[in-house]
Scaffold this active site. Structure first.
Site, PDB file in Angstrom:
ATOM      1  NE  ARG A 289      -3.893   0.056   0.485  1.00 34.58           N
ATOM      2  CZ  ARG A 289      -5.171   0.035  -0.087  1.00 34.58           C
ATOM      3  NH1 ARG A 289      -5.491  -0.767  -0.700  1.00 34.58           N
ATOM      4  NH2 ARG A 289      -5.844   1.111  -0.140  1.00 34.58           N
ATOM      5  CB  VAL A 290       1.221   4.098  -2.131  1.00 33.17           C
ATOM      6  CG1 VAL A 290       2.287   3.060  -2.936  1.00 33.17           C
ATOM      7  CG2 VAL A 290      -0.035   4.305  -2.864  1.00 33.17           C
ATOM      8  CG  ASP A 291      -3.917   3.759   1.112  1.00 36.55           C
ATOM      9  OD1 ASP A 291      -2.932   2.776   1.369  1.00 36.55           O
ATOM     10  OD2 ASP A 291      -4.869   3.574   0.538  1.00 36.55           O
ATOM     11  CG  ASP A 292      -1.206   7.066   5.931  1.00 36.59           C
ATOM     12  OD1 ASP A 292      -0.122   6.639   5.722  1.00 36.59           O
ATOM     13  OD2 ASP A 292      -1.745   8.304   5.952  1.00 36.59           O
TER      14      ASP A 292
END
Ligand code: WTA
Length: 692
Positions: free
Chosen positions: A560-563
């Protein structure tokens, strides 16, 4: 040879860039690619010869058509299902470009069908009524049960009739909070049969999470059971539901009926707390209803289910899937990605509380008339050989699981695997997070005796079904790569500016144009749907994942590149864990990041600032963790609590997670520029407390 596969070091001719048709053609035509370090695993001729998709050329032919003529490609497949009335024209309509107005996806609109009918009635009409639909294996070895397709239909119809009788109608929400009993898929199918919208909540969620979901979808009825045994533990689910209902009632959401299945093997009926007038024993009412029930014919675009999932911010999102496209997509992906044949016995270890259990325990397999193993217990109970015991017991031929399970069994020692035959296995599958090459090899070499291809399926709650996946007879595999897109799927990799990057590259994984299984909205919040998924890179669906495409066109998911973090294949929003932590009276502030975890893939690492003057203590650490367990569920409990006198913030007050991630992974020489922090001194304080 007895091996269905052979290892090939530095192979010459390889399919490349399936996403790019012209390039792939070039390779099939014989373009040589030198690849020193690539360990390629090529399907054996025996396997390929019997496979639905036997070669890259065959894949290419179908893939090409699916992209050039999606309407024709998917119509041909959809025609194999039962439709009361055929869909209208156009076959699909879509707008994935936020700049052009409202995001909209529709497939087979005007088509009238029912997914439960297609799972059960049509398979029975085709002569499979006496075929086993479900082998149920209880937590304790030796406790089991089976249902044929005929029996499953009868059980489903009885519950459908009951639900109708208490006033559940098409479009009404029904919340299901059940463990992996047969009653879980039964309840899902019963809702689908009458057009009710099921919302399954994983039975590991706490009462507070459950209450939140009840308040969001406002079901008239909650279906649960008194208790469940998982491994050596007994979990009293009814108590959790009771607590949730007290909370929802205080907030104005009253659930009329709590239908409770009596799980005798877990808890005595008498020890279950009861609210008269609301609570009803399943066994007291459901078996009295007729075992046939007419289906509610519904439009392809009518909702089938809601499933809450974690996002990077705020409350969980109610992902909404509709009927027709989801049906066609889950069935088709199941068939091809696992090379399913009617003689297969299929076991997916996922719980129906997650999307994998929706699409690949219940709908996908049953639409194909498959025999499915449903397992109540924990995969390492009573010992680490349990999975292979079950594989041998039912002669499982397709085994689909998560890398975290593979890694945890790997640590227990090979003898727990090798003492079982596993000869029935034919295809293996992986889902939930990237599978690291060493786990891949262990799974392949040891569990599958180097015979069985591994379908490493990349997809999401939102996508409904597989998006990037090997087709086991077609592709040489690379351990750790999800390989190429499924039919109809156009993955693209974009840079920060949203510009598509060609060839060998890495960046953000997006999808161009719709596919039938795509989610249609977030329940009650279409705007959030548009901003979360379609605004970051206008013109595309943004997955939230990073991805690398290698020189041969294979896709490697990088996380994932988000939180959002992926803990044991469970998706957890860091914001949710933070808000649970700060609800603790002694916690002033919290920041949560993921860190690499040997078994779980990612672990939860929480930086916690205490209220002024409160001393650090182990008891406080425990009580913070307990707060998260209570608010979200045990699976979201932080692995590490790191005391933080202060958090690294920019002058505008934004927490710099990049720095926290480096501290969490002890990469202290890679902290980068900290001069923009409001108080760079906090970094040293944090490092000093690293091992406290
Ligand atoms: C991750 C589960 C790498 C990914 C079906 C995605 C994967 C998230 C894979 C969705 C895979 C799932 N390789 N990563 N084969 N499968 N993921 O919604 O980060 O629970 O965005 O759906 O899991 O999780 P979800």
């Amino acid at each position: 040879t007895s091996n269905h596969f052979r290892h090939v070091e530095s192979m010459a001719t390889l399919p490349s860039g399936a996403g790019k048709i012209s390039k792939l053609n070039a390779v099939i035509l014989g373009e040589a690619l030198a690849s020193e370090e690539d360990d390629l695993i090529v399907p054996s001729q025996d396997f390929s010869a019997q496979a639905h998709i036997c070669s890259p050329e065959k894949y290419l032919e179908m893939y090409k058509r699916s992209i050039e003529d999606p309407a024709g490609f998917w119509s041909d497949i959809a025609s194999q299902f039962y439709w009361k009335q055929k869909w209208g024209q156009p076959v699909y309509s879509e707008n994935l470009d936020i700049r052009k107005g409202r995001i909209n996806i529709e497939w087979f609109k005007g088509g009238i069908t029912n997914i439960c009918y297609n799972c059960l009635d049509t398979n029975i009409a085709a002569g499979n009524g006496e075929k086993i639909a479900i082998y149920w294996e209880g937590n304790e070895p030796g406790v089991d049960a089976t249902l044929t397709y005929n029996q499953l239909l009868q059980r489903v119809c009885q519950l459908s009739n009951y639900l109708k009788d208490i006033g559940i109608r098409k479009g009404d929400a029904v919340l299901i909070y059940l463990p992996m009993l047969m009653e879980l898929p039964i309840a899902m199918l019963s809702c689908a049969r009458i057009g009710a919208v099921h919302s399954v909540v994983f039975a590991g969620f706490s009462s507070e999470s459950l209450a939140q979901r009840i308040m969001d979808c406002k079901p008239k009825v909650v279906i649960t059971c008194n208790a469940v045994r998982r491994g050596p533990k007994t979990i009293n689910l009814k108590d959790i539901v009771d607590t949730a209902m007290v909370e929802t009632a205080q907030n104005g959401t009253v659930v009329d009926v709590c239908l409770t299945y009596e799980n005798e093997s877990a808890l005595e009926k008498e020890s279950t707390k009861w609210v008269d007038g609301r609570d009803i024993w399943w066994q007291d009412v459901v078996p009295k209803y007729p075992a046939t029930c007419d289906v509610e014919w519904i439009d392809a675009e009518d909702p089938l289910f809601l499933l809450y999932t974690s996002g990077s911010t705020g409350k969980p999102k109610g992902v909404l899937h509709t009927t027709g496209g989801y049906m066609v997509y889950t069935a088709t992906t199941f068939k091809y990605a696992f090379d399913y044949k009617p003689t297969d016995i299929y076991w997916c270890t996922a719980d129906c509380g997650w999307i994998t259990g929706h699409s690949y325990v219940t709908y996908g397999p049953l639409l194909n008339g498959a025999t499915v193993v449903v397992f109540e217990g924990a995969p390492n109970y009573p010992n680490p050989g349990r999975c292979w015991d079950i594989v041998d017991k039912y002669k499982v031929s397709i085994f689909y699981t998560a890398p975290t399970l593979v890694r945890s069994l790997m640590r227990e020692g090979d003898e727990h695997v090798t003492r079982y035959s596993r000869k029935s296995l034919r295809v293996l599958g992986s889902v939930g997070e990237p599978i690291n090459p060493s786990a891949w090899r262990w799974f392949f070499n040891l569990v599958g005796d180097s015979r069985c291809p591994i379908s490493d399926t990349w997809w999401q709650t939102e996508t409904g079904g597989f998006m990037i996946t090997p087709l086991p007879g077609a592709w040489p595999q690379k351990p750790g790569s999800a390989t190429f897109p499924f039919f109809g799927v156009q993955p693209v990799i974009v840079d920060e500016k949203g510009v598509e990057i060609e060839g060998e590259c890495s960046g953000y994984l997006c999808v161009k144009s719709s596919w039938p299984g795509a989610f249609r909205t977030l329940y009650g919040d279409h705007e959030r749907y548009e901003t979360t998924y379609f605004s970051a890179f206008p013109g595309y669906y943004f997955s939230g994942d990073g991805c690398r495409r290698d020189k041969d066109g294979y896709h490697w998911l990088t996380g994932r590149v988000d939180d959002v973090i992926n803990v044991s294949g469970h998706r957890i929003g860091t914001a949710e864990v933070e808000s649970a932590l700060v609800s603790h009276p002694l916690c002033a502030e919290a920041a949560v990041v993921g860190f690499e975890h040997e078994v779980k893939g990612q672990g939860i690492y929480a930086f916690v600032t205490l209220v002024e003057g409160v001393p650090y203590s182990d008891d406080l650490r425990k009580s913070l963790i307990l707060t998260v367990r209570k608010q979200i569920g045990a699976f979201a409990a932080p692995d590490r609590i790191h005391w933080a006198p202060g958090l690294p913030k920019t002058r505008s007050g934004k927490i710099m997670r990049r720095i926290l991630r480096k501290i969490a992974s002890r990469q202290l020489d890679e902290l980068g520029d900290i001069s923009t922090l409001a108080d760079p001194g906090v970094v040293d304080q944090l490092i000093a407390l690293s091992d406290s």
